[in-house]
Design a protein around this motif. Structure first.
Motif, mmCIF file in Angstrom:
data_model
loop_
_atom_site.group_PDB
_atom_site.id
_atom_site.type_symbol
_atom_site.label_atom_id
_atom_site.label_comp_id
_atom_site.label_asym_id
_atom_site.label_seq_id
_atom_site.Cartn_x
_atom_site.Cartn_y
_atom_site.Cartn_z
ATOM 1 N N GLU B 20 0.632 -1.288 0.144
ATOM 2 C CA GLU B 20 0.091 0.102 0.042
ATOM 3 C C GLU B 20 0.873 1.310 0.003
ATOM 4 N N ASP B 21 1.953 1.375 0.907
ATOM 5 C CA ASP B 21 2.719 2.255 0.848
ATOM 6 C C ASP B 21 3.470 2.655 -0.560
ATOM 7 N N THR B 24 0.774 4.016 -3.047
ATOM 8 C CA THR B 24 0.530 5.324 -2.657
ATOM 9 C C THR B 24 1.805 6.195 -3.231
ATOM 10 N N GLY B 25 2.876 5.779 -3.112
ATOM 11 C CA GLY B 25 4.050 6.662 -3.615
ATOM 12 C C GLY B 25 3.872 6.616 -5.203
ATOM 13 N N ILE B 27 1.348 6.281 -7.089
ATOM 14 C CA ILE B 27 0.109 7.243 -7.615
ATOM 15 C C ILE B 27 0.720 8.659 -7.964
ATOM 16 N N GLY B 28 1.678 9.096 -7.230
ATOM 17 C CA GLY B 28 2.142 10.317 -7.270
ATOM 18 C C GLY B 28 3.026 10.540 -8.538
ATOM 19 N N ALA B 115 -2.112 0.598 -9.128
ATOM 20 C CA ALA B 115 -1.827 2.068 -8.794
ATOM 21 C C ALA B 115 -2.541 3.190 -10.061
ATOM 22 N N ALA B 118 -6.347 2.946 -9.062
ATOM 23 C CA ALA B 118 -6.583 3.594 -7.884
ATOM 24 C C ALA B 118 -6.465 5.144 -8.100
ATOM 25 N N LYS B 122 -9.576 7.472 -7.681
ATOM 26 C CA LYS B 122 -9.593 8.794 -6.925
ATOM 27 C C LYS B 122 -10.134 9.976 -7.391
ATOM 28 N N ALA B 147 -4.826 -1.504 -3.412
ATOM 29 C CA ALA B 147 -4.495 -0.122 -4.107
ATOM 30 C C ALA B 147 -5.671 0.764 -3.798
ATOM 31 N N ALA B 150 -5.648 1.949 -0.203
ATOM 32 C CA ALA B 150 -4.675 2.765 -0.031
ATOM 33 C C ALA B 150 -5.195 4.343 -0.442
ATOM 34 N N ALA B 151 -5.884 4.281 -1.774
ATOM 35 C CA ALA B 151 -6.239 5.590 -2.246
ATOM 36 C C ALA B 151 -7.494 5.953 -1.826
#
Lengths: 343, 343
Positions: B20-21, B24-25, B27-28, B115, B118, B122, B147, B150-151
């Motif tokens: 999940e971490d 998250t990264g 997705i950025g 990712a 997600a 979002k 995902a 996380a999102a």
């Protein structure tokens, strides 16, 4: 696990085996693949052009094996201390799509280009050829000399380059290996009396390294520097002096010397000469021209050769490129924090 | 030297960092690249089809950085004990063409696909979404669940697969991670009451996993299994129920669910939603559909993310992929038997 030959190992292998021995073996693999030319999936190369240069992917495939090469071409690299061309390549098993073999291909491309030149010259140059003219003394030049000696027994060189340091480098590299080398003062002087002429210059422009009046009857001209759109080495008139042989016409018409000629300019596909379905040299006086641009099948042959040649030696390492969960549907089990860390 | 993340290391990194971490990264990075969508050279993928499956090269490039992925798709692999999809990828510096980073991408593609789903959800799913329906419990399913948690904070799953063992595997993998999971008896039952629906089935055919009567107002449909010509999951009628969002229309029209629709079927390019130049969801009742096929830019983002994330850690090794003779014109010096063997 896939096998991998890195630069260090490729260099160690080439020094251990010897360049001429490798080229001789590689010619066998090239001939095998050119003879089954029609069985290859000949996808065009995929090029990404920027203002700095080009990056290309060159794939090809049979029904058994797939291969591709990553290669860049950056003409301004040497002045910045980089290689103009770097490359690596891969083979995969078509049955399951798994990569089987990876290798650096900067050194390997130099070997395969020379081996391809020699394979073609074995068919097209006069059997009594004794002297090779080398125009352009860059990265490819020593490999050319060794390939022609391995395949045709030629050990007399005439060389020319606009950069005297490049000629001195070639002499330094090849004289200890038993070549007789004459440094000449111009391209015209260089080709005078040569039986085979290799042009391999790096200038990315429509250059005229040779004009038609310099090409004597009976010469085999191995033109390898004209290999991308806008980059040619020969006066177009030369292409009318004899028979032009090519690797893959759709690519050569865009990238080779014949980009200067009309769309329907007649050429012979080299694989047909090897198969006996097209004529090669027809007389001692004929001028034969190999308009070489480099094709994916040649990289495929080179990769196959190295893979087989290093089998049973320590000239490769194994790399861990394919995830193999016990249950193919359970890839997640590999990355679950609860899972054992070894895979 | 180039950096290399092999399977073992990717797995170790994912277990250490947590899926999940990482997502998250990632997705950025995906959002950053989708926002500059127009600056990418979007070459079509190059596919080599055989009777066994397909092998593809997916390149893309900015003016700074080049990337490509090698990926196969062999639907018959799992019954023979192989992964359907294996992959690896590479980044190179556009300025000199040198490879800088290589990585296995079987695990990484699973992460980037989730990712991407997600990232899109979002923007498009209702903010109050609580339940995810997962149709298809194969390789991608756990990554999807993580995902979306996380999102979007979704931790309630409804699942369906024609293979009960696949559903049991998902429960075994995800229940310990805190998900509430309901095994259902059909696709219809699975989507009942779900706010987000992911379809991710592997059958290489024009299947009808869902029909239009099953899609309730307000749902976000994340359709990722229909991703090559002849492989779709949705009844075409569903695509008329709401707005369809895509990655790259020229590719999606060939490979996605909309291959069933006329050439001019209206779609919205997702990068425009992210940029604010196209509308996303316009009401709580609207049905939004992401017709995802996977695009080279996503692999590029994923490779960039891993490269940066492992910098300063021991989650990579260095490999020797670029020949570097002291004089760039003197490649031969490396392989001359007289040369020192170390390079």
């Amino acid at each position: 696990m896939a096998r991998f030959v890195d630069v260090r190992t490729m260099v160690r292998w080439a020094a251990d085996r010897g360049v001429e021995d490798i080229i001789t073996g590689m010619i066998g693999y090239l001939e095998e693949d050119f003879r089954r030319w029609e069985s290859f999936d000949k996808t065009p190369r995929v090029a990404s052009h920027t203002s700095f240069g080009v990056i290309e992917l060159m794939p090809t495939s049979t029904e058994e094996e797939y291969g591709f090469k990553y290669v860049n071409g950056h003409p301004s690299n040497p002045v910045r201390g980089y290689q103009t061309v770097t490359a690596f390549g891969m083979l995969a098993d078509v049955h399951n799509g798994y990569p089987t073999f990876l290798a650096e291909m900067t050194v390997l491309t130099a070997l395969r280009t020379a081996a391809t030149s020699a394979m073609v010259a074995k068919q097209l140059a006069r059997k009594d050829s004794q002297t090779l003219a080398l125009i352009g003394c860059g990265t490819q030049s020593e490999f050319q000399a060794l390939a022609f000696r391995a395949a045709l027994g030629i050990d007399s060189l005439r060389i020319w380059d606009t950069d005297p340091a490049a000629m001195e480098k070639l002499v330094r590299n090849l004289e200890p290996l038993g070549f007789t080398i004459e440094i000449t003062g111009s391209a015209a002087e260089c080709v005078d009396g040569a039986d085979v002429v290799t042009t391999c210059t790096a200038d990315k422009a429509n250059a005229t390294i040779l004009t038609a009046d310099l090409i004597r009857p009976g010469v085999h001209l191995n033109a390898i520097g004209g290999d991308c759109p806008g980059k040619t080495e020969l006066d177009a008139e030369i292409l009318n002096l004899g028979e032009v042989f090519v690797e893959f016409p759709p690519q050569t018409r865009i990238e080779g010397e014949i980009q200067q000629m009309p769309e329907d300019f007649p050429v012979t596909e080299f694989w047909k000469v090897l198969n006996g379905t097209a004529a090669g040299r027809t007389s001692p006086e004929q001028i034969t021209i190999f308009d070489s641009v480099g094709f994916a099948v040649e990289d495929f042959s080179a990769l196959r050769y190295v893979r087989d040649a290093v089998d049973g030696t320590d000239f490769f390492q194994e790399i861990d490129l394919i995830a193999s969960p016990e249950n193919p549907k359970d890839l997640f089990s590999l990355v679950s924090a609860a899972a054992p860390l070894a895979v």
